[in-house]
Design an enzyme around this catalytic site. Structure first.
Site, PDB file in Angstrom:
ATOM      1  N   ILE A 158      34.272  -6.787  49.419  1.00  0.00           N
ATOM      2  CA  ILE A 158      35.143  -7.443  50.394  1.00  0.00           C
ATOM      3  C   ILE A 158      36.586  -7.359  49.902  1.00  0.00           C
ATOM      4  CG2 ILE A 158      35.652  -9.610  51.600  1.00  0.00           C
ATOM      5  CD1 ILE A 158      32.741 -10.402  51.229  1.00  0.00           C
ATOM      6  N   GLU A 196      31.370 -10.665  45.283  1.00  0.00           N
ATOM      7  CA  GLU A 196      31.589 -10.183  46.651  1.00  0.00           C
ATOM      8  C   GLU A 196      31.296  -8.692  46.747  1.00  0.00           C
ATOM      9  OE1 GLU A 196      33.741  -9.245  44.233  1.00  0.00           O
ATOM     10  OE2 GLU A 196      35.355  -8.760  45.653  1.00  0.00           O
ATOM     11  N   ARG A 205      30.467   3.189  60.704  1.00  0.00           N
ATOM     12  CA  ARG A 205      30.139   2.286  61.821  1.00  0.00           C
ATOM     13  C   ARG A 205      30.097   0.842  61.310  1.00  0.00           C
ATOM     14  NH1 ARG A 205      24.376   3.335  63.922  1.00  0.00           N
ATOM     15  NH2 ARG A 205      23.943   1.861  62.283  1.00  0.00           N
ATOM     16  N   ASP A 244      31.870 -18.631  50.745  1.00  0.00           N
ATOM     17  CA  ASP A 244      30.411 -18.457  50.776  1.00  0.00           C
ATOM     18  C   ASP A 244      29.927 -18.133  52.190  1.00  0.00           C
ATOM     19  OD1 ASP A 244      30.325 -18.959  48.120  1.00  0.00           O
ATOM     20  OD2 ASP A 244      29.307 -20.900  48.240  1.00  0.00           O
ATOM     21  N   ASN A 300      39.331 -16.893  49.189  1.00  0.00           N
ATOM     22  CA  ASN A 300      38.844 -18.110  48.519  1.00  0.00           C
ATOM     23  C   ASN A 300      39.980 -19.096  48.270  1.00  0.00           C
ATOM     24  OD1 ASN A 300      36.079 -18.128  48.026  1.00  0.00           O
ATOM     25  ND2 ASN A 300      36.238 -16.691  46.326  1.00  0.00           N
ATOM     26  N   HIS A 342      36.139 -22.250  48.472  1.00  0.00           N
ATOM     27  CA  HIS A 342      34.916 -21.529  48.105  1.00  0.00           C
ATOM     28  C   HIS A 342      33.801 -21.636  49.136  1.00  0.00           C
ATOM     29  CE1 HIS A 342      35.956 -19.962  44.202  1.00  0.00           C
ATOM     30  NE2 HIS A 342      34.709 -19.547  44.062  1.00  0.00           N
TER      31      HIS A 342
HETATM   32  N1  LIG Z   1      33.142 -18.124  47.456  1.00  0.00           N
HETATM   33  C1  LIG Z   1      32.671 -17.321  46.515  1.00  0.00           C
HETATM   34  N2  LIG Z   1      33.517 -16.563  45.789  1.00  0.00           N
HETATM   35  C2  LIG Z   1      33.028 -15.744  44.851  1.00  0.00           C
HETATM   36  C3  LIG Z   1      31.647 -15.684  44.599  1.00  0.00           C
HETATM   37  N3  LIG Z   1      31.442 -14.772  43.619  1.00  0.00           N
HETATM   38  C4  LIG Z   1      32.679 -14.293  43.256  1.00  0.00           C
HETATM   39  N4  LIG Z   1      33.642 -14.869  44.009  1.00  0.00           N
HETATM   40  C5  LIG Z   1      35.089 -14.653  43.959  1.00  0.00           C
HETATM   41  O1  LIG Z   1      35.411 -13.356  44.428  1.00  0.00           O
HETATM   42  C6  LIG Z   1      36.726 -13.046  43.965  1.00  0.00           C
HETATM   43  C7  LIG Z   1      36.807 -11.574  43.635  1.00  0.00           C
HETATM   44  O2  LIG Z   1      38.141 -11.271  43.393  1.00  0.00           O
HETATM   45  P1  LIG Z   1      38.661  -9.890  42.804  1.00  0.00           P
HETATM   46  O3  LIG Z   1      37.574  -9.218  42.021  1.00  0.00           O
HETATM   47  O4  LIG Z   1      39.958 -10.149  42.116  1.00  0.00           O
HETATM   48  O5  LIG Z   1      38.888  -8.952  44.028  1.00  0.00           O
HETATM   49  P2  LIG Z   1      39.556  -9.178  45.450  1.00  0.00           P
HETATM   50  O6  LIG Z   1      40.404 -10.400  45.529  1.00  0.00           O
HETATM   51  O7  LIG Z   1      38.445  -9.068  46.458  1.00  0.00           O
HETATM   52  O8  LIG Z   1      40.516  -7.930  45.567  1.00  0.00           O
HETATM   53  P3  LIG Z   1      40.130  -6.446  45.916  1.00  0.00           P
HETATM   54  O9  LIG Z   1      38.684  -6.223  45.556  1.00  0.00           O
HETATM   55  O10 LIG Z   1      41.032  -5.630  45.046  1.00  0.00           O
HETATM   56  O11 LIG Z   1      40.386  -6.231  47.360  1.00  0.00           O
HETATM   57  C8  LIG Z   1      36.998 -13.963  42.772  1.00  0.00           C
HETATM   58  O12 LIG Z   1      37.989 -14.880  43.137  1.00  0.00           O
HETATM   59  C9  LIG Z   1      35.665 -14.682  42.566  1.00  0.00           C
HETATM   60  O13 LIG Z   1      35.867 -16.027  42.143  1.00  0.00           O
HETATM   61  C10 LIG Z   1      30.770 -16.525  45.360  1.00  0.00           C
HETATM   62  O14 LIG Z   1      29.536 -16.539  45.213  1.00  0.00           O
HETATM   63  N5  LIG Z   1      31.321 -17.320  46.310  1.00  0.00           N
END
Ligand SMILES: Nc1nc2c(ncn2[C@@H]2O[C@H](COP(=O)(O)OP(=O)(O)OP(=O)(O)O)[C@@H](O)[C@H]2O)c(=O)[nH]1
Length: 330
Positions: free
Chosen positions: A190, A232, A252, A206, A197, A202
């Site tokens: 994602i 994610e 798609r 989720d 978040n 959070h």
């Molecule tokens: N709500 C929620 N957040 C999660 C979970 N697992 C991981 N995360 C969050 O997902 C985020 C991933 O952030 P990054 O790896 O920096 O990547 P990004 O912000 O998606 O940026 P890009 O991948 O570069 O587009 C972190 O803030 C984690 O805390 C979960 O189970 N629930």
């Protein structure tokens, strides 16, 4: 119940993967009713319609007969769900349908065709097999699936990828020759999920993960395998497709997500990297290839799907570690 049946029950509870459990269950039911046609269905989305996966059938039906049988069964099972039937057990009929339930969720059905079950002892044993099979499957599902999204979890992914890369399935061509089935492998992530978040909290994060998983379940075929890889990040094993077909399916899906309205959040996008599953290549190599292609999608500005093999061909990527030499040295 005799000592013999206790042994069969131990066999059921000893199964540690779903395939082994289905097979053992069917063999035990066949042992009870050797002349009957047995069909075992799995319902992919509990309590919804039209997602029946046929796990077992007696191998006597032609392709056309099988299609019409599955369609008849599907109608019957849909009707059963609507009526919330707990058990269909009619001794006067020679077809008996057992809905399979766990924690009040309907997850499949066992159909025994062509055999009136009059023997009380066999009825008792069958009921015990069904109850143990259902409980065991429920246990396995809990340990194989991610609690938030309901997709397969990382642990299941590791086992599945190892197994797929070490066995070669074959498809038969019209001229009778055989060639290996090709599968594709995709990683998706994602975009800007940390920001999402941070902005919405959070819990909403989720919700987005769950909605994305539901979109995946709707978009991909039943035989494709969907995993939450971590945080994610998700992976998909797209069965029996070449890279071109995988590319169009993934594109798609990317568009489906882009155009979906996520409650409270609005628009969410994903980046994807994909590659072909090739025999005799290490799992880490496959993951490395998809990951490189995914990283490329991110670098291009996100909301894109990139193919590892195409990027290599166009000299836009260096080969992923281990791509040219797949022998692991310790
Ligand atoms: N709500 C929620 N957040 C999660 C979970 N697992 C991981 N995360 C969050 O997902 C985020 C991933 O952030 P990054 O790896 O920096 O990547 P990004 O912000 O998606 O940026 P890009 O991948 O570069 O587009 C972190 O803030 C984690 O805390 C979960 O189970 N629930």
């Amino acid at each position: 119940m005799s000592y013999y049946y206790h042994e069969q029950i131990i066999q059921l509870t000893a199964q540690i993967d779903a395939e082994g459990l289905h097979d053992t269950f069917v063999q035990l039911v066949k042992g009870l009713f050797p002349d009957a046609e047995i069909r075992l269905y799995n319902n992919r989305l509990p309590a919804s319609h039209g997602h029946y996966e046929l796990l077992h059938l007696s191998p006597t039906l032609s392709q056309d007969e099988l299609k019409s049988q599955v369609s008849q069964d599907t109608q019957l099972l849909d009707a059963l769900i609507k009526e919330h039937a707990s058990i269909e057990f009619d001794l006067s009929q020679d077809q008996i349908v057992y809905p399979l339930m766990a924690r009040n969720l309907y997850f499949g059905a066992l159909i025994i065709d062509g055999h009136a079950i009059e023997d009380l002892d066999k009825q008792t044993v069958l009921a015990a097999y069904i109850a143990i099979y259902s409980n065991q499957l429920n246990l396995l599902r809990t340990s194989n699936h991610d609690a938030l999204t309901g997709l397969f979890n990382r642990q299941t992914f590791d086992g599945t990828l190892n197994k797929l890369l070490s066995t070669t399935e074959h498809r038969r061509n019209q001229d009778g020759s055989e060639e290996p089935h090709r599968h594709c492998f995709a990683m998706l992530d994602i975009d800007h999920f940390k920001r999402l978040n941070d902005n919405f909290g959070h819990l909403i994060g989720d919700e987005v993960l769950l909605t994305l998983a539901q979109l995946m379940q709707k978009c991909f075929r039943d035989e494709d395998m969907l995993f939450r890889y971590g945080g994610e990040e998700f992976v998909i094993i797209i069965k029996r497709v070449d890279l071109a077909m995988a590319g169009s399916v993934l594109e798609r899906f990317r568009q489906l997500v882009e155009n979906h309205y996520f409650p409270q959040v609005g628009r969410v996008t994903i980046s994807i990297g994909y590659t072909q599953l090739v025999d005799n290549v290490l799992p880490t190599t496959i993951i490395g290839r998809a990951d490189k292609a995914l990283y490329h999608s991110k670098e291009l500005g996100r909301n894109k799907a990139s193919c590892y093999e195409t990027l290599i061909e166009q000299n836009k990527l260096d080969e992923a570690p281990g791509a040219s030499n797949d022998i692991e040295l310790f």
